[in-house]
Design a protein around this motif. Structure first.
Motif, PDB file in Angstrom:
ATOM      1  N   VAL B  12      29.064  14.471 103.057  1.00 13.17           N
ATOM      2  CA  VAL B  12      28.492  15.090 101.801  1.00 13.17           C
ATOM      3  C   VAL B  12      29.771  15.952 101.278  1.00 13.17           C
ATOM      4  CG1 VAL B  12      26.911  16.587 100.904  1.00 13.17           C
ATOM      5  CG2 VAL B  12      26.206  15.376 102.643  1.00 13.17           C
ATOM      6  N   ARG B  13      30.178  15.651 100.091  1.00 16.51           N
ATOM      7  CA  ARG B  13      31.486  16.184  99.411  1.00 16.51           C
ATOM      8  C   ARG B  13      30.925  17.160  98.500  1.00 16.51           C
ATOM      9  NH1 ARG B  13      35.921  14.038 101.752  1.00 16.51           N
ATOM     10  NH2 ARG B  13      35.612  12.155 103.010  1.00 16.51           N
ATOM     11  N   CYS B  14      31.492  18.371  98.019  1.00 20.50           N
ATOM     12  CA  CYS B  14      31.388  18.914  96.864  1.00 20.50           C
ATOM     13  C   CYS B  14      32.603  19.319  96.419  1.00 20.50           C
ATOM     14  CB  CYS B  14      30.526  20.188  96.979  1.00 20.50           C
ATOM     15  SG  CYS B  14      31.457  21.526  97.951  1.00 20.50           S
ATOM     16  N   SER B  15      32.542  19.792  94.899  1.00 21.95           N
ATOM     17  CA  SER B  15      33.975  19.681  94.193  1.00 21.95           C
ATOM     18  C   SER B  15      34.547  20.976  94.602  1.00 21.95           C
ATOM     19  CB  SER B  15      33.631  19.775  92.695  1.00 21.95           C
ATOM     20  OG  SER B  15      32.564  20.892  92.674  1.00 21.95           O
ATOM     21  N   LEU B  16      34.190  21.890  95.502  1.00 26.03           N
ATOM     22  CA  LEU B  16      34.697  23.195  95.667  1.00 26.03           C
ATOM     23  C   LEU B  16      35.856  22.922  96.782  1.00 26.03           C
ATOM     24  CD1 LEU B  16      33.865  26.012  94.701  1.00 26.03           C
ATOM     25  CD2 LEU B  16      32.648  26.418  96.734  1.00 26.03           C
ATOM     26  N   THR B  17      37.049  22.726  96.521  1.00 22.10           N
ATOM     27  CA  THR B  17      37.970  22.577  97.234  1.00 22.10           C
ATOM     28  C   THR B  17      38.715  23.940  97.495  1.00 22.10           C
ATOM     29  OG1 THR B  17      39.734  22.452  95.399  1.00 22.10           O
ATOM     30  CG2 THR B  17      38.800  20.292  96.241  1.00 22.10           C
ATOM     31  N   THR B  18      39.599  23.943  98.582  1.00 22.25           N
ATOM     32  CA  THR B  18      40.451  25.017  99.009  1.00 22.25           C
ATOM     33  C   THR B  18      41.246  25.663  97.732  1.00 22.25           C
ATOM     34  OG1 THR B  18      40.942  24.071 101.009  1.00 22.25           O
ATOM     35  CG2 THR B  18      42.052  26.163 100.773  1.00 22.25           C
ATOM     36  N   LYS B  19      41.832  24.774  97.052  1.00 17.14           N
ATOM     37  CA  LYS B  19      42.458  25.442  95.737  1.00 17.14           C
ATOM     38  C   LYS B  19      41.563  26.225  94.825  1.00 17.14           C
ATOM     39  CE  LYS B  19      46.466  22.747  93.810  1.00 17.14           C
ATOM     40  NZ  LYS B  19      46.658  21.459  93.580  1.00 17.14           N
ATOM     41  N   LYS B  20      40.325  25.526  94.429  1.00 18.79           N
ATOM     42  CA  LYS B  20      39.507  26.200  93.655  1.00 18.79           C
ATOM     43  C   LYS B  20      39.057  27.521  94.199  1.00 18.79           C
ATOM     44  CE  LYS B  20      37.961  22.347  91.354  1.00 18.79           C
ATOM     45  NZ  LYS B  20      37.045  21.117  91.395  1.00 18.79           N
ATOM     46  N   ILE B  21      38.790  27.607  95.597  1.00 20.24           N
ATOM     47  CA  ILE B  21      38.192  28.800  96.156  1.00 20.24           C
ATOM     48  C   ILE B  21      39.089  29.827  96.041  1.00 20.24           C
ATOM     49  CG2 ILE B  21      37.468  29.690  98.511  1.00 20.24           C
ATOM     50  CD1 ILE B  21      36.233  26.990  99.054  1.00 20.24           C
ATOM     51  N   TYR B  72      55.181  16.698  98.013  1.00 21.97           N
ATOM     52  CA  TYR B  72      54.309  17.364  99.212  1.00 21.97           C
ATOM     53  C   TYR B  72      54.157  18.961  98.912  1.00 21.97           C
ATOM     54  CZ  TYR B  72      52.599  19.135 103.566  1.00 21.97           C
ATOM     55  OH  TYR B  72      51.645  19.870 104.545  1.00 21.97           O
ATOM     56  N   ILE B  73      55.083  19.520  98.676  1.00 15.60           N
ATOM     57  CA  ILE B  73      54.960  20.890  98.681  1.00 15.60           C
ATOM     58  C   ILE B  73      54.257  21.296  97.422  1.00 15.60           C
ATOM     59  CG2 ILE B  73      56.317  23.019  98.297  1.00 15.60           C
ATOM     60  CD1 ILE B  73      58.757  21.838  99.664  1.00 15.60           C
ATOM     61  N   LEU B  74      54.459  20.594  96.235  1.00 16.99           N
ATOM     62  CA  LEU B  74      53.684  21.035  95.147  1.00 16.99           C
ATOM     63  C   LEU B  74      52.242  20.662  95.549  1.00 16.99           C
ATOM     64  CD1 LEU B  74      56.157  20.139  92.388  1.00 16.99           C
ATOM     65  CD2 LEU B  74      55.606  22.292  92.941  1.00 16.99           C
ATOM     66  N   LYS B  75      52.030  19.789  95.969  1.00 13.37           N
ATOM     67  CA  LYS B  75      50.654  19.234  96.108  1.00 13.37           C
ATOM     68  C   LYS B  75      49.679  20.081  97.085  1.00 13.37           C
ATOM     69  CE  LYS B  75      48.069  14.954  97.499  1.00 13.37           C
ATOM     70  NZ  LYS B  75      48.083  13.958  98.382  1.00 13.37           N
ATOM     71  N   GLN B  76      50.442  20.370  98.168  1.00 10.69           N
ATOM     72  CA  GLN B  76      49.739  21.470  99.206  1.00 10.69           C
ATOM     73  C   GLN B  76      49.628  22.641  98.630  1.00 10.69           C
ATOM     74  OE1 GLN B  76      50.683  23.838 101.531  1.00 10.69           O
ATOM     75  NE2 GLN B  76      52.327  24.353 100.061  1.00 10.69           N
ATOM     76  N   PHE B  77      50.062  23.139  97.413  1.00  9.50           N
ATOM     77  CA  PHE B  77      50.026  24.392  97.027  1.00  9.50           C
ATOM     78  C   PHE B  77      48.679  24.870  96.639  1.00  9.50           C
ATOM     79  CE2 PHE B  77      50.372  27.973  93.736  1.00  9.50           C
ATOM     80  CZ  PHE B  77      50.890  28.867  94.210  1.00  9.50           C
ATOM     81  N   ASP B  78      48.034  25.875  97.413  1.00 10.87           N
ATOM     82  CA  ASP B  78      46.659  26.031  97.126  1.00 10.87           C
ATOM     83  C   ASP B  78      46.354  27.425  96.770  1.00 10.87           C
ATOM     84  OD1 ASP B  78      47.132  27.040  99.522  1.00 10.87           O
ATOM     85  OD2 ASP B  78      45.803  25.656 100.494  1.00 10.87           O
ATOM     86  N   TYR B  79      47.226  28.291  96.235  1.00  3.80           N
ATOM     87  CA  TYR B  79      47.031  29.469  95.723  1.00  3.80           C
ATOM     88  C   TYR B  79      46.557  30.595  97.082  1.00  3.80           C
ATOM     89  CZ  TYR B  79      46.434  27.557  91.124  1.00  3.80           C
ATOM     90  OH  TYR B  79      46.494  26.955  90.034  1.00  3.80           O
ATOM     91  N   THR B  80      46.630  29.925  97.994  1.00  6.39           N
ATOM     92  CA  THR B  80      46.451  30.880  99.117  1.00  6.39           C
ATOM     93  C   THR B  80      47.597  32.107  99.314  1.00  6.39           C
ATOM     94  OG1 THR B  80      47.322  29.337 100.733  1.00  6.39           O
ATOM     95  CG2 THR B  80      44.889  29.767 100.869  1.00  6.39           C
ATOM     96  N   ILE B 211      29.475  32.515  92.152  1.00  3.61           N
ATOM     97  CA  ILE B 211      30.018  31.154  92.119  1.00  3.61           C
ATOM     98  C   ILE B 211      29.843  30.525  93.601  1.00  3.61           C
ATOM     99  CG2 ILE B 211      31.477  31.379  90.225  1.00  3.61           C
ATOM    100  CD1 ILE B 211      33.906  31.460  92.169  1.00  3.61           C
ATOM    101  N   GLY B 212      29.641  31.244  94.899  1.00  4.49           N
ATOM    102  CA  GLY B 212      29.400  30.555  96.027  1.00  4.49           C
ATOM    103  C   GLY B 212      30.389  30.719  96.972  1.00  4.49           C
ATOM    104  N   VAL B 213      31.368  31.519  96.610  1.00  4.43           N
ATOM    105  CA  VAL B 213      32.504  31.524  97.562  1.00  4.43           C
ATOM    106  C   VAL B 213      32.421  32.281  98.805  1.00  4.43           C
ATOM    107  CG1 VAL B 213      34.943  32.296  97.734  1.00  4.43           C
ATOM    108  CG2 VAL B 213      34.265  30.787  95.991  1.00  4.43           C
ATOM    109  N   ILE B 214      31.693  33.360  98.335  1.00  7.59           N
ATOM    110  CA  ILE B 214      31.240  34.093  99.829  1.00  7.59           C
ATOM    111  C   ILE B 214      29.930  34.484  99.815  1.00  7.59           C
ATOM    112  CG2 ILE B 214      33.387  35.105 100.110  1.00  7.59           C
ATOM    113  CD1 ILE B 214      32.246  38.051  98.935  1.00  7.59           C
ATOM    114  N   ASN B 215      29.230  34.739 100.920  1.00  4.87           N
ATOM    115  CA  ASN B 215      27.911  35.097 101.187  1.00  4.87           C
ATOM    116  C   ASN B 215      27.755  36.579 100.754  1.00  4.87           C
ATOM    117  OD1 ASN B 215      25.213  35.517 102.116  1.00  4.87           O
ATOM    118  ND2 ASN B 215      25.598  33.866 103.599  1.00  4.87           N
TER     119      ASN B 215
END
Lengths: 217, 330
Positions: B12-21, B72-80, B211-215
């Motif tokens: 089951v997949r959803c649209s909430l990716t690491t980047k969006k979170i 790869y560097i640009l693709k893996q950039f996820d705002y963390t 938006i469901g990021v944390i409980n």
């Protein structure tokens, strides 16, 4: 050729601090300044050379079953000599070493070399092994101590460089951190050197190049 | 048949990716950042910008040194790294020298995150480690003098330094020095940039919950435990409850730092243990040491997370506990 091997083993290939990770207790505790590290390195070198010589001389006399207590006795003798000498002549070092000076007795480097090398080899080789192992320990200690002193206190061998200090490197956590980083960098550099030497040797012999698996990563 | 895809779980997949979170977390941090900039002036903005830019830059530089290809560097950039940098900036005082946010960010990203393998592999929360690095290293510039906020920004002479309400009066038992409303809004409260305006932090937390990021449960458990234990430690004086949960870095830690996915347990029971232990330790250590301990507590508990995850595992679906057999012949 064997002397060269002993030298390379002690200084780099089996460097007690950076490769074998022995004697960590004193390394972490006493690398707050380059001078303390240097003093500790020299003290350990002295004990290593003397105990290696005596153990090597007595290697056919000491019964196998009681060899560890016998080695410890030999080591403890020389540690006591160092302790008394420092207390009389270099009291500053004696004060900053504290409990770690008598703890040289149980330093695994010394017992390890007595057990692993001196009890199986002739006196000359044992003395050389003690000398180069001790020097390997010393340069690693001075490197770590120097980094921590420069970053943590802004001084090097007590000479003031600048006012900027990062207290983290002077704290105990900084000791673990610096030690880990130095080990990682040393292994990185050493593996690169070994690989290039192997490649050179292989191309000189015109043999097919076989890259060995890296020991550590 | 050929259109069927064979793959292992998760199915089951959803649209909430690491980047969006992580982008959501960064957005949720903004109200508190803006409040900090209003209270402390341009120097706060400078600190926040320095720490964030350094965090992102050091991640890029590390990956370049590790010889990763550019795409790869640009693709893996996820705002963390943006979140880490922002949190570090929010955990510093506005009057700290420029090298403090820079060094703390470099330490957090390079030594805590990237060396262990990047996003999702770090053992402890990088922002917490960066804050503690700054706290230990530059304690003289950090803990000694807290910049009091510049409430009426025109008169520069109102900027004074002093103890935070928590370390100054609340832990010493003096509750009359500051009102609860001031603590909630952050007006007249000294401290680090991001922790003073609790209202902005709570608003960011509510945004993340919606938006469901944390409980919503976990920050509440942490904060409530801290408050209740503080009440118990002060001889069941319930006047302590609100000041102790509204002061110091508790809100910032509870909402944004302790809830980090990577460094919190996987199971519900594990999370209860983790957050209750965080709360108890915070209150007890605050009481014992008289200084703010939230970041140290979260660091300690982060180290316990692998242990919690090892012993508390989710019950597999349909699993029933084997009945204990009565020993016969007793």
């Amino acid at each position: 050729m064997k002397i060269r091997d002993i030298m390379m083993d002690g200084l780099f290939r089996q460097n007690p601090t950076l490769k074998l990770v022995l004697g960590v207790c004193s390394t972490l505790a006493l690398t707050t300044s380059a001078f303390d590290s240097f003093g500790m390195g020299i003290a350990v070198t002295f004990v290593l050379v003397c105990s290696n010589v005596i153990v090597s001389l007595l290697r056919n006399v000491i019964p196998d079953k009681v060899r560890i207590p016998a080695f410890v006795l030999v080591i403890a003798t020389f540690v006591t000599i160092v302790q008394l000498f420092l207390r009389k002549y270099v009291n500053a070092l004696y004060a900053s070493f504290g409990v770690f000076l008598p703890l040289i007795v149980v330093n695994c480097i010394i017992l390890g070399r007595a057990e692993g090398f001196a009890s199986k080899n002739k006196v000359g080789f044992a003395a050389l092994d003690g000398l180069f192992m001790g020097l390997g320990y010393t340069w690693a200690m001075v490197l770590i101590g120097g980094i921590r002193e420069i970053l943590g206190y802004g001084t090097f061998f007590g000479i003031k460089l600048w006012d900027f200090t990062i207290d983290f490197f002077a704290s105990q956590a900084g000791a673990f951190f610096t030690y880990g980083i130095v080990i990682a960098l040393f292994v990185l550099v050493w593996n690169a050197i070994e690989r290039s030497q192997k490649l050179k040797k292989a191309s000189a012999n015109d043999a097919p190049v076989v890259e060995e698996q890296k020991e550590e990563n | 048949m050929s259109s069927l895809i064979y793959s292992s779980s998760p199915h089951v997949r959803c649209s909430l990716t690491t980047k969006k979170i992580m982008l959501a977390v960064a957005i949720a941090l903004l109200p508190a950042c803006i409040a900090g900039c209003i209270f402390f002036g341009w120097s706060a903005l400078l600190v926040l910008a320095l720490s964030t830019v350094t965090a992102v830059a050091s991640e890029f530089v590390y990956l370049l040194i590790a010889k990763k290809p550019i795409d790869y560097i640009l693709k893996q950039f996820d705002y963390t790294s943006v979140v880490t940098g922002l949190l570090i900036g929010m955990n510093l005082t506005a009057n700290c020298p420029w090298y403090v946010p820079v060094l703390a960010s470099i330490f957090a990203i390079v030594c805590v995150k990237m060396i262990f393998g990047g996003t999702g592999k770090n053992l402890v929360n990088p922002a917490i480690a960066g804050r503690i690095f700054a706290f230990i290293s530059f304690g003289a510039t950090f803990g000694g003098s807290w910049l009091a906020p510049n409430v009426d920004a025109i008169n520069a002479s109102t900027i004074v330094t002093g103890a935070t309400p928590l370390s100054g009066s609340i832990l010493a038992g003096d509750l009359s020095a500051i009102s609860v409303v001031d603590l909630l809004l952050g007006t007249g409260v000294s401290g680090v940039i991001g922790e003073t305006c609790k209202l902005a932090l709570i608003a960011g937390g509510i945004f993340l919950v919606v938006i469901g990021v944390i409980n919503f449960r976990w920050p509440l458990v942490y904060v409530a435990t801290t408050g209740l234990v503080a009440v118990a430690l002060n001889g069941f004086d319930f006047n302590v409850f609100l000041p102790s949960i509204l002061s110091g870095g508790l809100m910032l830690g509870a909402i944004f730092m302790a809830t980090d996915y990577v460094t919190s347990p996987n199971t519900k029971l594990g999370n209860y243990i983790y957050f209750v232990a965080c709360g108890v330790l915070t209150a007890v250590l605050r009481h014992a040491t008289q200084i703010e301990m939230v970041s140290f507590v979260i660091l300690i508990m982060n180290l316990f997370v692998p242990l919690i995850d090892k012993y508390i595992v989710r019950r597999p679906f349909g699993y029933t506990r084997p009945q204990k057999q009565q020993k016969e012949g007793k």
